[in-house]
Design a protein around this motif. Structure first.
Motif, PDB file in Angstrom:
ATOM      1  N   ASP A  92       0.872  -1.173   0.000  1.00 10.99           N
ATOM      2  CA  ASP A  92       0.000   0.000   0.000  1.00 10.99           C
ATOM      3  C   ASP A  92       0.909   1.224   0.000  1.00 10.99           C
ATOM      4  O   ASP A  92       1.840   1.311   0.808  1.00 10.99           O
ATOM      5  CB  ASP A  92      -0.875  -0.037   1.263  1.00 10.99           C
ATOM      6  N   GLY A 130      -7.825   2.966   3.033  1.00  7.71           N
ATOM      7  CA  GLY A 130      -8.922   3.814   2.612  1.00  7.71           C
ATOM      8  C   GLY A 130      -8.789   4.411   1.231  1.00  7.71           C
ATOM      9  O   GLY A 130      -8.012   3.952   0.383  1.00  7.71           O
ATOM     10  N   GLU A 131      -9.550   5.485   1.016  1.00  8.70           N
ATOM     11  CA  GLU A 131      -9.720   6.046  -0.325  1.00  8.70           C
ATOM     12  C   GLU A 131      -8.403   6.510  -0.942  1.00  8.70           C
ATOM     13  O   GLU A 131      -8.150   6.287  -2.129  1.00  8.70           O
ATOM     14  CB  GLU A 131     -10.715   7.210  -0.287  1.00  8.70           C
ATOM     15  N   GLU A 132      -7.556   7.172  -0.163  1.00  8.75           N
ATOM     16  CA  GLU A 132      -6.305   7.661  -0.744  1.00  8.75           C
ATOM     17  C   GLU A 132      -5.375   6.516  -1.127  1.00  8.75           C
ATOM     18  O   GLU A 132      -4.624   6.613  -2.095  1.00  8.75           O
ATOM     19  CB  GLU A 132      -5.619   8.633   0.209  1.00  8.75           C
ATOM     20  N   SER A 133      -5.428   5.432  -0.382  1.00  9.07           N
ATOM     21  CA  SER A 133      -4.663   4.243  -0.769  1.00  9.07           C
ATOM     22  C   SER A 133      -5.180   3.689  -2.090  1.00  9.07           C
ATOM     23  O   SER A 133      -4.402   3.280  -2.963  1.00  9.07           O
ATOM     24  CB  SER A 133      -4.754   3.176   0.317  1.00  9.07           C
ATOM     25  N   GLU A 134      -6.497   3.657  -2.236  1.00 10.90           N
ATOM     26  CA  GLU A 134      -7.098   3.198  -3.485  1.00 10.90           C
ATOM     27  C   GLU A 134      -6.670   4.092  -4.648  1.00 10.90           C
ATOM     28  O   GLU A 134      -6.305   3.606  -5.726  1.00 10.90           O
ATOM     29  CB  GLU A 134      -8.626   3.205  -3.367  1.00 10.90           C
ATOM     30  N   GLN A 135      -6.717   5.411  -4.439  1.00  7.39           N
ATOM     31  CA  GLN A 135      -6.334   6.351  -5.491  1.00  7.39           C
ATOM     32  C   GLN A 135      -4.870   6.172  -5.877  1.00  7.39           C
ATOM     33  O   GLN A 135      -4.515   6.217  -7.053  1.00  7.39           O
ATOM     34  CB  GLN A 135      -6.589   7.787  -5.026  1.00  7.39           C
ATOM     35  N   ASN A 164      -3.988   9.746   4.741  1.00  8.78           N
ATOM     36  CA  ASN A 164      -5.356  10.245   4.570  1.00  8.78           C
ATOM     37  C   ASN A 164      -5.490  11.728   4.931  1.00  8.78           C
ATOM     38  O   ASN A 164      -6.468  12.150   5.540  1.00  8.78           O
ATOM     39  CB  ASN A 164      -6.328   9.398   5.401  1.00  8.78           C
ATOM     40  N   SER A 169      -4.004  12.956  -2.956  1.00 13.04           N
ATOM     41  CA  SER A 169      -5.133  13.491  -3.713  1.00 13.04           C
ATOM     42  C   SER A 169      -4.817  13.377  -5.200  1.00 13.04           C
ATOM     43  O   SER A 169      -3.663  13.141  -5.595  1.00 13.04           O
ATOM     44  CB  SER A 169      -5.354  14.954  -3.351  1.00 13.04           C
ATOM     45  N   GLU A 170      -5.829  13.551  -6.029  1.00 11.08           N
ATOM     46  CA  GLU A 170      -5.604  13.457  -7.478  1.00 11.08           C
ATOM     47  C   GLU A 170      -4.564  14.478  -7.932  1.00 11.08           C
ATOM     48  O   GLU A 170      -3.698  14.170  -8.766  1.00 11.08           O
ATOM     49  CB  GLU A 170      -6.916  13.670  -8.231  1.00 11.08           C
ATOM     50  N   ARG A 198      -9.446  -0.048 -12.121  1.00 12.57           N
ATOM     51  CA  ARG A 198     -10.148  -0.547 -10.930  1.00 12.57           C
ATOM     52  C   ARG A 198     -10.198  -2.070 -10.917  1.00 12.57           C
ATOM     53  O   ARG A 198     -10.047  -2.702  -9.868  1.00 12.57           O
ATOM     54  CB  ARG A 198     -11.559   0.049 -10.873  1.00 12.57           C
TER      55      ARG A 198
END
Length: 251
Positions: A92, A130-135, A164, A169-170, A198
């Motif tokens: 990660d 979480g989301e930032e790891s996914e991004q 996080n 961020s993008e 994805r």
């Protein structure tokens, strides 16, 4: 009526399936060892810290060698596709111990084994924070589509980043892509947002979940589980042992 007797081929298939279940259970147990949660979750770990399991991992299991994809076109892998040893890495980009491994251990493995054709490293995206790891995982995959995954990997792990808190961020990920030498930023952003990205990340995650991976980093070295940011010597021993076994088996 006399009950039918299963054919020898059917019995063989059943034995093979039973062995597969036992192997999967053994590896799941190995990866599901309770890790030191306070060490793993600390956002500012001691650089010398090591995450260890509560018991030694089991020896290598040849049945797990099939998890190595050995795809010469795999952009998230480094090393010869026919290398005798494959290390699968579940990581990660937000994990501080993954960063520790990337900075302190991986360079030595690259110099000593990958460059000599002994070892291949195959990355698996396993975002757990979480989301930032996914991004970040999607961004890494997108970087790979332009042949810059490992450059992106080095940039992402290049400095400590608060988890996080917008570090992935993008906008920040696009900046990392530029720093990694990606020139077609429009394509990078489109690839990052794609269903294909994805799907690729989900495939990696599901593979890890099936094995019982619960935290990062986690590794399989020719079927031998190694958990956490272990010292270089642990990986050296595992690679050397795997290489000798592969040579003895004629691989």
């Amino acid at each position: 009526m006399t009950p039918s007797v299963p054919s020898s081929s059917r019995r063989a298939r059943r034995r093979t399936a039973a062995v597969g279940v036992l192997v999967a259970a053994a590896v799941t147990a190995a990866f599901a060892l309770t890790l030191d949660d306070s060490a793993h979750r600390d956002d500012t770990p001691d650089p010398s810290a090591v995450v260890t399991g509560s018991a030694a991992p089991p020896p290598a299991d040849d049945s797990l060698l099939a998890l190595a994809r050995r795809d010469p076109s795999d952009a998230l892998a480094v090393g010869r596709a026919d290398a005798p040893v494959v290390m699968i890495e579940y990581s990660d980009f937000q994990c501080p111990f993954c960063r520790q491994f990337a900075q302190n251990t991986e360079p030595e493995l690259l110099r000593s084994y990958v460059d000599r054709g002994v070892l291949r490293i195959e990355w698996r995206n396993f975002p757990v924070f979480g989301e930032e790891s996914e991004q970040a995982a999607l961004a890494g995959w997108a970087a790979g589509q332009q042949g810059r995954f490992w450059e992106f990997h080095d940039v992402a792990y290049g400095e400590p980043r608060e988890r996080n808190a917008g570090e992935f961020s993008e906008e920040k990920l696009t900046g990392m892509a530029r720093e990694a030498g990606i020139t077609d930023i429009g394509r990078f952003q489109a690839d990052m947002a794609s269903d294909k990205a994805r799907s690729a990340v989900r495939e990696d995650q599901e593979e890890g979940f099936r094995l019982g991976v619960t935290s990062t980093p986690a590794f399989l070295i020719n079927g031998r589980p190694v958990l956490g940011a272990q010292p270089v010597a642990t990986f050296t021993e595992a690679v050397e042992t795997a290489a000798k076994a592969a040579k003895a088996a004629g691989r």
